[in-house]
Design an enzyme around this catalytic site. Sequence first.
Site, PDB file in Angstrom:
ATOM      1  N   HIS A 202       0.806  -1.211   0.000  1.00  0.00           N
ATOM      2  CA  HIS A 202       0.000   0.000   0.000  1.00  0.00           C
ATOM      3  C   HIS A 202       0.847   1.273   0.000  1.00  0.00           C
ATOM      4  O   HIS A 202       0.322   2.362  -0.225  1.00  0.00           O
ATOM      5  CB  HIS A 202      -0.948  -0.003   1.202  1.00  0.00           C
ATOM      6  CG  HIS A 202      -2.046  -1.006   1.057  1.00  0.00           C
ATOM      7  ND1 HIS A 202      -3.163  -1.033   1.882  1.00  0.00           N
ATOM      8  CD2 HIS A 202      -2.234  -2.027   0.177  1.00  0.00           C
ATOM      9  CE1 HIS A 202      -3.955  -2.012   1.522  1.00  0.00           C
ATOM     10  NE2 HIS A 202      -3.407  -2.638   0.496  1.00  0.00           N
ATOM     11  N   SER A 206      -1.075  -0.889  -5.703  1.00  0.00           N
ATOM     12  CA  SER A 206      -1.070  -2.164  -6.415  1.00  0.00           C
ATOM     13  C   SER A 206      -0.603  -1.988  -7.856  1.00  0.00           C
ATOM     14  O   SER A 206      -0.809  -0.943  -8.474  1.00  0.00           O
ATOM     15  CB  SER A 206      -2.476  -2.769  -6.409  1.00  0.00           C
ATOM     16  OG  SER A 206      -2.909  -3.028  -5.089  1.00  0.00           O
ATOM     17  N   LYS A 228     -15.808  -7.914  -6.105  1.00  0.00           N
ATOM     18  CA  LYS A 228     -15.042  -8.688  -7.080  1.00  0.00           C
ATOM     19  C   LYS A 228     -14.310  -9.844  -6.404  1.00  0.00           C
ATOM     20  O   LYS A 228     -14.299 -10.972  -6.915  1.00  0.00           O
ATOM     21  CB  LYS A 228     -14.045  -7.772  -7.792  1.00  0.00           C
ATOM     22  CG  LYS A 228     -13.484  -8.347  -9.082  1.00  0.00           C
ATOM     23  CD  LYS A 228     -12.780  -7.275  -9.888  1.00  0.00           C
ATOM     24  CE  LYS A 228     -12.415  -7.794 -11.263  1.00  0.00           C
ATOM     25  NZ  LYS A 228     -11.837  -6.748 -12.120  1.00  0.00           N
ATOM     26  N   ASP A 229     -13.696  -9.569  -5.247  1.00  0.00           N
ATOM     27  CA  ASP A 229     -13.017 -10.630  -4.508  1.00  0.00           C
ATOM     28  C   ASP A 229     -13.995 -11.677  -3.991  1.00  0.00           C
ATOM     29  O   ASP A 229     -13.648 -12.861  -3.868  1.00  0.00           O
ATOM     30  CB  ASP A 229     -12.238 -10.039  -3.329  1.00  0.00           C
ATOM     31  CG  ASP A 229     -10.935  -9.386  -3.759  1.00  0.00           C
ATOM     32  OD1 ASP A 229     -10.632  -9.421  -4.971  1.00  0.00           O
ATOM     33  OD2 ASP A 229     -10.228  -8.838  -2.899  1.00  0.00           O
ATOM     34  N   GLU A 272       5.203 -33.863   0.660  1.00  0.00           N
ATOM     35  CA  GLU A 272       3.901 -33.402   0.181  1.00  0.00           C
ATOM     36  C   GLU A 272       4.050 -32.811  -1.216  1.00  0.00           C
ATOM     37  O   GLU A 272       5.125 -32.370  -1.608  1.00  0.00           O
ATOM     38  CB  GLU A 272       3.330 -32.356   1.134  1.00  0.00           C
ATOM     39  CG  GLU A 272       2.879 -32.916   2.480  1.00  0.00           C
ATOM     40  CD  GLU A 272       1.537 -33.625   2.381  1.00  0.00           C
ATOM     41  OE1 GLU A 272       0.548 -33.161   2.971  1.00  0.00           O
ATOM     42  OE2 GLU A 272       1.492 -34.688   1.712  1.00  0.00           O
TER      43      GLU A 272
END
Length: 387
Positions: A202, A206, A228-229, A272
């Site tokens: 920030h 972005s 949107k998220d 994994e």
Amino acid sequence: MTRILNYPAFSIFKQHLIDYPTPINISYMWGFGSLAAICLAVQLITGILLAMHYTPHVSLAFASVEHIMRDVNYGWLLRYIHANGASMFFIIVYIHMFRGLYYGSYVAPRQAVWIIGVAIFLLMMATAFLGYVLPWGQMSFWGATVITNLFSAIPLVGDSIVYWLWGGFSVDNATLNRFFSLHYLLPFVISALAFLHMVALHQYGSNNPVGITVGAEKVSFFPYFYLKDLVGWIGFFVFFSFFVYFAPNLLGHPDNYIQANPMVTPAHIVPEWYFLPFYAILRSIPDKLGGVLAMFSAIAVLFVLPVLHTAEVRSSVFRPVTKRFFWLLLIDCLILGWIGGNVVEFPFIQIGQIATVFYFFYFLIYIPIVGIIENFFIKTGFLLKNI
């Protein structure tokens, strides 16, 4: 509500999560940062609840996990969310990192954002490895034995480091205790770094798909990008729920449902799935020390990526050749993951070596050299359409 958010105690929240100016052209690919934060919160909450019932002792650890699954109310759900949540976390972070690579989100002035992100990724790997040992199944025990033994390749101090990690002369109760303690601690360190990651992001704002900072039109983060998220969050929880409820053991290893036995070695020891590309790089080098150095170098090269980038153009959108090489890198990483899950024999060794060479070629040779070439064409007035 507005008056409450104006108080000093809530001003940071309002500044970073509500009024934060966001480029209007960012796509759904920018939603994986918030998804990673959700995954971290899920892992923290379920991990704390599981720790209330887990016993970090070699004689009781496996039984305590079975107790959680069978006797604790919704213990099966907690464990499946936590176990599959680790895989979901890595899926989200891998997509988030590849998005950053494609759009040049590591380029100045956002170097700190990228470096902190890679540090988070490294701690995630350490935390996941420590957690994989805790169920004290066959793959837990032998995975811990193999991975910790890698440090013995370090000249002079290697054996001392291994004994320190073990807390003795073999993987035993002291090892399990310290692994449990560190597994509980590191997520909080990751949370602190995640906060710094957001603050660093920030500070300069972005990135966006076209990679242009000056003059980019922006709007407040709330409510536009929350909605949107939200689309991504819903899709993610549907995907996550499928594994938790219908295929909870798909991403695990069946040998880990057998209690650890130091006298019986599994036929094929594998970590994994999210470690497999780096495991393949480790095994592609015949020399033990060389393999360890290559494996750690595969992560270290990500730290220095902002320095290696020499091109004046940030986003791969305007770099057709770089765009193609990016997809080759993605395919290469998938191949490394496939190789890491196979036995060490022909032709897997040779394929792994070729994939390893391309991985380092992309970061150490292609990125700096192609940037210099592109800059030359820009300064001499050539069009970039064929670069």
